[in-house]
Design a protein around this motif. Structure first.
Motif, short mmCIF file in Angstrom:
data_model
loop_
_atom_site.label_atom_id
_atom_site.label_comp_id
_atom_site.label_asym_id
_atom_site.label_seq_id
_atom_site.Cartn_x
_atom_site.Cartn_y
_atom_site.Cartn_z
N GLU A 40 0.87 -1.18 0.00
CA GLU A 40 0.00 0.00 0.00
C GLU A 40 0.90 1.23 0.00
OE1 GLU A 40 -1.47 1.76 3.44
OE2 GLU A 40 0.67 1.77 3.87
N THR A 83 0.37 4.38 1.93
CA THR A 83 0.34 5.33 3.04
C THR A 83 1.63 5.30 3.88
OG1 THR A 83 -2.03 4.96 3.09
CG2 THR A 83 -1.09 6.16 4.95
N ARG A 139 0.22 -7.57 -3.19
CA ARG A 139 -0.28 -8.38 -2.07
C ARG A 139 -0.48 -9.79 -2.58
NH1 ARG A 139 -4.93 -4.35 0.65
NH2 ARG A 139 -3.60 -2.49 0.58
N GLU A 171 -2.45 -12.30 -2.55
CA GLU A 171 -3.80 -12.77 -2.22
C GLU A 171 -4.21 -13.82 -3.23
OE1 GLU A 171 -6.63 -9.90 -0.58
OE2 GLU A 171 -5.55 -8.38 -1.72
N LEU A 230 -6.06 -8.72 -7.41
CA LEU A 230 -4.83 -9.15 -8.07
C LEU A 230 -3.68 -9.18 -7.08
CD1 LEU A 230 -6.33 -7.08 -10.47
CD2 LEU A 230 -4.80 -8.65 -11.63
N GLN A 285 -3.01 1.43 -7.27
CA GLN A 285 -3.82 2.38 -6.48
C GLN A 285 -3.53 3.81 -6.92
OE1 GLN A 285 -2.94 1.93 -2.30
NE2 GLN A 285 -4.38 0.24 -2.04
N GLU A 305 -3.01 11.64 0.46
CA GLU A 305 -2.77 11.76 1.90
C GLU A 305 -2.72 13.23 2.26
OE1 GLU A 305 -2.90 8.85 3.21
OE2 GLU A 305 -2.14 7.52 1.64
N ARG A 336 -12.22 -1.58 8.09
CA ARG A 336 -10.98 -1.46 7.31
C ARG A 336 -9.96 -2.54 7.71
NH1 ARG A 336 -10.75 0.22 3.45
NH2 ARG A 336 -8.89 1.49 3.39
N TYR A 349 -4.01 1.24 11.19
CA TYR A 349 -3.67 2.60 11.62
C TYR A 349 -4.85 3.55 11.75
CZ TYR A 349 -2.94 2.81 6.44
OH TYR A 349 -3.05 2.70 5.08
N TYR A 350 -6.05 3.11 11.44
CA TYR A 350 -7.16 4.06 11.40
C TYR A 350 -7.72 4.41 12.77
CZ TYR A 350 -7.23 3.12 6.42
OH TYR A 350 -6.88 3.00 5.10
N THR A 409 -15.41 -3.10 -2.87
CA THR A 409 -14.92 -1.78 -2.45
C THR A 409 -13.93 -1.23 -3.46
OG1 THR A 409 -15.17 -2.49 -0.18
CG2 THR A 409 -13.83 -0.54 -0.54
N GLY A 439 -6.53 10.04 4.73
CA GLY A 439 -6.20 9.67 3.35
C GLY A 439 -7.11 8.58 2.83
P1 HAM Z 1 -7.04 -0.62 1.22
O1 HAM Z 1 -8.47 -0.64 1.61
O2 HAM Z 1 -6.21 -1.76 1.68
O3 HAM Z 1 -6.47 0.73 1.77
O4 HAM Z 1 -6.90 -0.50 -0.34
C1 HAM Z 1 -7.54 0.55 -1.04
C2 HAM Z 1 -8.18 0.03 -2.31
O5 HAM Z 1 -7.23 -0.69 -3.09
C3 HAM Z 1 -9.29 -0.99 -2.05
O6 HAM Z 1 -10.52 -0.35 -1.78
C4 HAM Z 1 -9.33 -1.73 -3.38
O7 HAM Z 1 -10.11 -1.00 -4.31
C5 HAM Z 1 -7.88 -1.70 -3.82
N1 HAM Z 1 -7.25 -3.02 -3.55
C6 HAM Z 1 -6.76 -3.47 -2.38
N2 HAM Z 1 -6.25 -4.72 -2.53
C7 HAM Z 1 -6.44 -5.05 -3.82
C8 HAM Z 1 -6.12 -6.22 -4.62
N3 HAM Z 1 -5.49 -7.28 -4.11
N4 HAM Z 1 -6.48 -6.21 -5.93
C9 HAM Z 1 -7.09 -5.14 -6.48
N5 HAM Z 1 -7.40 -4.02 -5.78
C10 HAM Z 1 -7.08 -3.98 -4.48
C11 HAM Z 1 -5.17 1.12 1.62
O8 HAM Z 1 -4.36 0.55 0.95
C12 HAM Z 1 -4.87 2.41 2.35
N6 HAM Z 1 -3.43 2.73 2.14
C13 HAM Z 1 -5.75 3.55 1.90
C14 HAM Z 1 -5.46 4.80 2.64
C15 HAM Z 1 -4.73 5.84 2.20
N7 HAM Z 1 -5.82 5.07 3.89
C16 HAM Z 1 -5.34 6.24 4.24
N8 HAM Z 1 -4.68 6.71 3.24
#
Ligand code: HAM
Length: 419
Positions: free
Chosen positions: A83, A85, A114, A116, A123, A128, A132, A259, A263-264, A281, A304
């Motif tokens: 990610e 952040t 990731r 997964e 994926l 992304q 922030e 979430r 960290y939230y 989502t 963010g």
């Molecule tokens: P997150 O919810 O883990 O948040 O990821 C944000 C978005 O990334 C998800 O809503 C989804 O659309 C997309 N996403 C996550 N994992 C996958 C995956 N394996 N394949 C496709 N899309 C994916 C964050 O990552 C935080 N850093 C967001 C944030 C920024 N919070 C504060 N600042």
């Protein structure tokens, strides 16, 4: 025969028509974010593993199971960023970005990793676009980000989606809540799925997010975080909601939005579309007031979000009726070797005027060249054979109306330059 190699599972190539949607998404995001005062930051894809284990939380699914972590050639443990952040916060501390102004607004776009189980919209290398905002406690900054994400979704023409909103309160409020939550869930221990039973001791909040029907049923009656908020936290959350309402952004409060990253606190939100199936989502985020301190900086409030590009593209593909992409530019159709050379020169001139143009590199029949002009949506074809060359003219064909006329070279280049 040598076996040809494939891309890794869950890691895609993106090209042709689809990349145009990506570029549109990126361009719209850049333009909108700059209107809100955000500047871009690019951080490395590889970071010290500790950044994520400390930042995202040891007990999260991402850190426990999904990170691409390995020892590099010097034996240091490094991780492909899961990610953005944590990396932005690291850069914020490392370069004392706070010294320029009390508020720092940054956006980023790029691949995240990731490990997964891949499925539709999920994926292993995904992308992304994230924002922030560091340095403000104000609920207006939470609201501003949500409004910004909402207008991006609208400007992209994403139709049906829901914005779910929650507040996780401050750490101390959440601690009190977790005691009550665990106390309640323990009473239904045997009705919980295996994962949730384990989470009772590791990460009980995540149980609220379980997809298991029986666990979901138990959670229906669970105590709600919103009842454990202090007056101050309630006012913060109410202000965010008022500002969204004033801006005409529809939302639903959903106390089960927790979430996946640790960290939230306070405001959390998710943009959800039922068109996406299980991975519904397409954007998520929230406030994280402790992360800067946790990573070694001065206590700094922050908020963010990030959107998942692949999921947005799926929505764009689902919502768009495929219209012919607009016809543009000029396709040159030389009919003999000499004309090939002449056309090649004219093309360079038009390109220097930024007029899109092309031709094949080999002499082919008129029919096959015209087919190619059509396939790639050229607006005009310029045909040149021996007779045109002798008269010092070219044949201009309008690919929309089918009209054809002979034009002298200067007139032709002039009218094409004005396209
Ligand atoms: P997150 O919810 O883990 O948040 O990821 C944000 C978005 O990334 C998800 O809503 C989804 O659309 C997309 N996403 C996550 N994992 C996958 C995956 N394996 N394949 C496709 N899309 C994916 C964050 O990552 C935080 N850093 C967001 C944030 C920024 N919070 C504060 N600042």
């Amino acid at each position: 025969m040598t076996q040809h190699l494939q891309s890794l599972k869950g890691m895609n190539d993106i090209y042709f028509e689809e990349i145009e949607l990506w570029q549109e998404l990126e361009a719209k995001a850049r333009a909108l974010f700059s209107v809100y005062g955000y500047g871009e930051i690019r951080t490395p894809l590889l970071e010290d593993t500790q950044l994520f284990s400390r930042g995202i939380g040891e007990d999260t699914q991402v850190v426990q199971k999904e990170m691409y972590t390995f020892a590099d050639k010097s034996g240091d443990s490094v991780t492909l960023r899961p990610e953005g952040t944590a990396s932005v916060v690291r850069a914020y501390i490392q370069h004392t970005l706070s010294s320029r102004d009390e508020i720092t607004k940054l956006y980023y776009m790029g691949p995240m990793f990731r490990h997964e189980r891949p499925q539709k919209g999920r994926l292993r290398q995904f992308h992304q676009i994230g924002c922030e905002l560091l340095g403000s406690h104000s609920p207006l900054s939470d609201a501003e980000q949500i409004i910004m994400m909402d207008s991006l979704a609208r400007s992209l023409g994403i139709g049906q989606y829901e914005l779910s909103l929650n507040s996780l309160g401050s750490v101390s409020e959440r601690e009190k809540y977790l005691v009550a939550l665990v106390d309640y869930l323990q009473r239904f221990h045997n009705d919980l799925d295996e994962d949730s039973q384990r989470r009772l001791s590791t990460n009980p909040l995540r149980i609220l997010d379980s997809k298991n029907p029986k666990t979901k049923e138990v959670c229906q009656e669970a105590p709600l975080i919103l009842d454990y908020l202090s007056v101050e936290s309630k006012v913060h959350f109410a202000t965010v909601q008022n500002k969204l309402a004033e801006a005409g952004v529809a939302y639903k409060v959903n106390p089960h939005i927790v979430r996946g990253l640790d960290y939230y606190e306070h405001t959390t939100f998710e943009f959800i579309s039922s068109e996406l199936g299980a991975q519904s989502t397409f954007a998520g985020g929230g406030r994280y007031n402790r992360l800067v301190e946790q990573l070694g900086g001065k206590t700094t409030p922050a908020v963010g979000f990030a959107l998942g590009c692949e999921r947005i593209i799926l929505l764009l593909l689902a919502n768009r009726t495929v219209t012919d992409s607009k016809k543009h530019g000029v396709y040159f159709v030389p009919l003999d070797v000499e004309s090939l050379g002449v056309c090649f020169q004219h093309m360079q001139f038009l390109r220097s005027q930024m007029i899109p143009c092309e031709m094949g590199f080999e002499l082919k029949s008129l029919k096959s060249q015209m087919r190619r002009a059509d396939k790639f949506n050229y607006r005009y074809a310029v045909i040149m054979g021996e007779s045109e060359r002798q008269k010092n003219v070219m044949m201009l064909k309008d690919m929309v109306s089918g009209e054809q006329k002979e034009l002298g070279l200067e007139d032709l280049l002039l009218s094409l330059s004005a396209l």
